[in-house]
Design a protein around this motif. Structure first.
Motif, short mmCIF file in Angstrom:
data_model
loop_
_atom_site.label_atom_id
_atom_site.label_comp_id
_atom_site.label_asym_id
_atom_site.label_seq_id
_atom_site.Cartn_x
_atom_site.Cartn_y
_atom_site.Cartn_z
N GLY A 1 13.44 -17.83 -6.54
CA GLY A 1 13.90 -18.72 -7.61
C GLY A 1 15.40 -18.61 -7.86
O GLY A 1 16.01 -19.53 -8.40
N LYS A 2 15.98 -17.48 -7.44
CA LYS A 2 17.43 -17.28 -7.56
C LYS A 2 18.13 -17.47 -6.21
O LYS A 2 19.27 -17.04 -6.02
N ASN A 3 17.42 -18.10 -5.29
CA ASN A 3 17.96 -18.39 -3.95
C ASN A 3 18.28 -17.12 -3.16
O ASN A 3 19.21 -17.10 -2.35
N ILE A 4 17.51 -16.06 -3.39
CA ILE A 4 17.65 -14.83 -2.61
C ILE A 4 16.41 -14.69 -1.73
O ILE A 4 15.29 -14.54 -2.23
N LEU A 5 16.61 -14.77 -0.42
CA LEU A 5 15.50 -14.74 0.52
C LEU A 5 15.24 -13.32 1.01
O LEU A 5 16.17 -12.62 1.44
N THR A 6 13.99 -12.88 0.93
CA THR A 6 13.57 -11.59 1.47
C THR A 6 12.37 -11.83 2.37
O THR A 6 11.94 -12.98 2.55
N SER A 7 11.82 -10.78 2.94
CA SER A 7 10.72 -10.95 3.90
C SER A 7 9.42 -10.39 3.33
O SER A 7 9.31 -9.21 3.03
N LEU A 8 8.43 -11.26 3.21
CA LEU A 8 7.08 -10.88 2.76
C LEU A 8 6.12 -11.44 3.79
O LEU A 8 5.53 -12.50 3.62
N ARG A 9 5.96 -10.69 4.91
CA ARG A 9 5.22 -11.30 6.01
C ARG A 9 4.10 -10.45 6.59
O ARG A 9 3.10 -10.96 7.03
N PRO B 1 0.86 -8.47 7.00
CA PRO B 1 -0.36 -8.33 6.19
C PRO B 1 -0.79 -6.89 5.95
O PRO B 1 -1.54 -6.62 5.01
N ASN B 2 -0.34 -5.95 6.77
CA ASN B 2 -0.75 -4.54 6.62
C ASN B 2 0.06 -3.79 5.56
O ASN B 2 -0.24 -2.64 5.26
N LEU B 3 1.10 -4.41 5.05
CA LEU B 3 2.00 -3.73 4.12
C LEU B 3 1.86 -4.35 2.73
O LEU B 3 2.62 -5.21 2.33
N LYS B 4 0.86 -3.88 2.01
CA LYS B 4 0.55 -4.43 0.70
C LYS B 4 1.66 -4.14 -0.30
O LYS B 4 2.15 -3.01 -0.38
N ASN B 5 2.05 -5.17 -1.02
CA ASN B 5 3.07 -5.06 -2.07
C ASN B 5 4.42 -4.57 -1.55
O ASN B 5 5.16 -3.88 -2.26
N CYS B 6 4.72 -4.92 -0.30
CA CYS B 6 6.00 -4.50 0.29
C CYS B 6 6.86 -5.70 0.65
O CYS B 6 6.37 -6.72 1.14
N LEU B 7 8.15 -5.55 0.41
CA LEU B 7 9.15 -6.51 0.89
C LEU B 7 10.09 -5.78 1.84
O LEU B 7 10.41 -4.61 1.62
N ARG B 8 10.53 -6.50 2.85
CA ARG B 8 11.59 -5.99 3.70
C ARG B 8 12.88 -6.70 3.28
O ARG B 8 12.94 -7.92 3.28
N ILE B 9 13.87 -5.90 2.91
CA ILE B 9 15.12 -6.47 2.39
C ILE B 9 16.30 -5.95 3.21
O ILE B 9 16.50 -4.74 3.34
N SER B 10 17.09 -6.87 3.75
CA SER B 10 18.24 -6.51 4.57
C SER B 10 19.41 -6.07 3.70
O SER B 10 19.54 -6.49 2.54
N VAL B 11 20.29 -5.27 4.28
CA VAL B 11 21.54 -4.90 3.62
C VAL B 11 22.54 -6.03 3.84
O VAL B 11 22.81 -6.41 4.98
N GLY B 12 23.07 -6.58 2.77
CA GLY B 12 24.02 -7.67 2.86
C GLY B 12 25.44 -7.21 2.58
O GLY B 12 25.77 -6.03 2.73
N THR B 13 26.26 -8.14 2.13
CA THR B 13 27.61 -7.79 1.70
C THR B 13 27.52 -7.09 0.35
O THR B 13 26.48 -7.10 -0.31
N ALA B 14 28.63 -6.50 -0.08
CA ALA B 14 28.65 -5.83 -1.39
C ALA B 14 28.26 -6.81 -2.49
O ALA B 14 27.48 -6.46 -3.40
#
Length: 341
Positions: A304-312, A314-327
């Protein structure tokens, strides 16, 4: 170890010849090109080098390898796909993968009608040696894919050599994130294990995802096999040119990697203060696997704030993969997370 490459290759490929072109022999000569039915006009009218020697020399030097041990793909995805097409008979053979791991291994297996055997990772996302030995003793898998650092978990696989030396087929070590890791590359093991392939990419640490260049390392015999059976012009002229230009400033690439690792530490410190975070898994990559109280809620709030993360996965319940971006990007992420109740 005893390893016969000829027994690994799909039989019908033994007599297949690669697409032949005279261009490589005339690359540095003033020649009249009337051989490939190209348009004589246009900025991109000529086919690219089929075997980009200059780029391969730079990549070999960076990785302390020989050019004869190196082959390129249109992204690592093409090399993963080619691996299955070269070694696995459809509807007969199988590959072995870690679970969870990079989803494209299974997707390409399905595309090639190749069966998939899975090695379940433990709670630390590591392989269990006894379980591995027991599984391979009952398996006919032709190819083992080991992603280290693993995607999406972020951790390096402990004692990687153990799994390489105990698998009788082709072992593919996918090192897409190795430049962020303190671990040594498996490229140094090529002389020791003739069944070993190592995949790398220019998409992550080198910042060239848009160029789609995957890099493979293996014995000269395996490397020549991939060069022979790949599409004839799989790396575009512009990708080759732009990659060479980027490597002219290798110090900037190294500085960018250093900056990302510094930002990663700061991001970890910030995430530790977020109330909705349950666990941040150890990572040797440029991302974190993070368990939240309600990952779906967090995912949607960030979206909703235009921040895209990865929720893909199925074996990782309640987990997001989040990349390191700029500061700035990392700061914006932490700000939004801190406001979620």
């Amino acid at each position: 170890m005893e390893f016969n490459l000829n027994k690994m290759i799909r039989p019908h490929l033994a007599g297949v010849k690669s697409y032949q072109t005279l261009r490589d022999s005339y690359i540095n000569k003033q020649a009249v090109y009337l051989d490939a039915n190209e348009n004589p006009f246009g900025q991109f009218n000529r086919y690219p080098d089929g075997d980009p020697i200059q780029l391969k020399k730079i990549l070999a030097e960076i990785n302390q390898a020989k050019t004869e041990n190196l082959f390129l793909g249109n992204g690592s995805d093409e090399l993963i796909d080619l691996t299955m097409r070269i070694f696995c008979e459809p509807a007969k053979d199988s590959i072995m993968i870690m679970n969870p791991s990079f989803v494209m291994y299974e997707i390409y297996a399905k595309m090639n009608n190749v069966k998939v055997e899975k090695l379940q990772l433990n709670s630390d996302f590591q392989l269990e040696k006894e379980q591995f030995l027991d599984t391979i003793s009952k398996s006919q898998a032709k190819v083992l894919f080991l992603c280290s650092p693993n995607n999406p978990t972020g951790n390096s696989i402990d004692d990687l050599e153990f799994y390489i030396q105990n698998f009788k087929g082709i072992v593919v070590v996918d090192e897409a994130y190795i430049e962020f890791s303190p671990e040594d590359s498996a490229v140094k093991l090529l002389n020791k294990y003739p069944n070993l392939m190592v995949l790398k990419t220019l998409s992550k640490a080198f910042g060239m995802a848009g160029l789609r260049i995957g890099v493979g390392f293996a014995s000269a015999e395996i490397a020549s096999l991939f060069i022979q059976l790949k599409p004839p012009y799989n790396i575009s002229s512009e990708s080759q040119k732009l990659a060479l230009e980027q490597f002219n400033n290798i110090e900037q690439i190294q500085n960018n990697i250093k900056f990302i690792l510094e930002e990663k530490k700061k991001l970890k410190e910030g995430l530790d203060q977020i109330n909705e975070v349950v666990k941040i898994y150890p990572s040797d990559a440029n991302f974190f696997l993070i368990e939240f109280k309600d990952a779906q809620l967090i995912y949607q709030k960030l979206l909703g704030k235009n921040i895209l993360t990865s929720l893909r996965h199925p074996n990782l319940k309640n987990c997001l993969r989040i990349s390191v971006g700029t500061a700035q990007e990392n700061s914006e992420l932490l700000k939004v997370l801190s406001e979620i109740k």
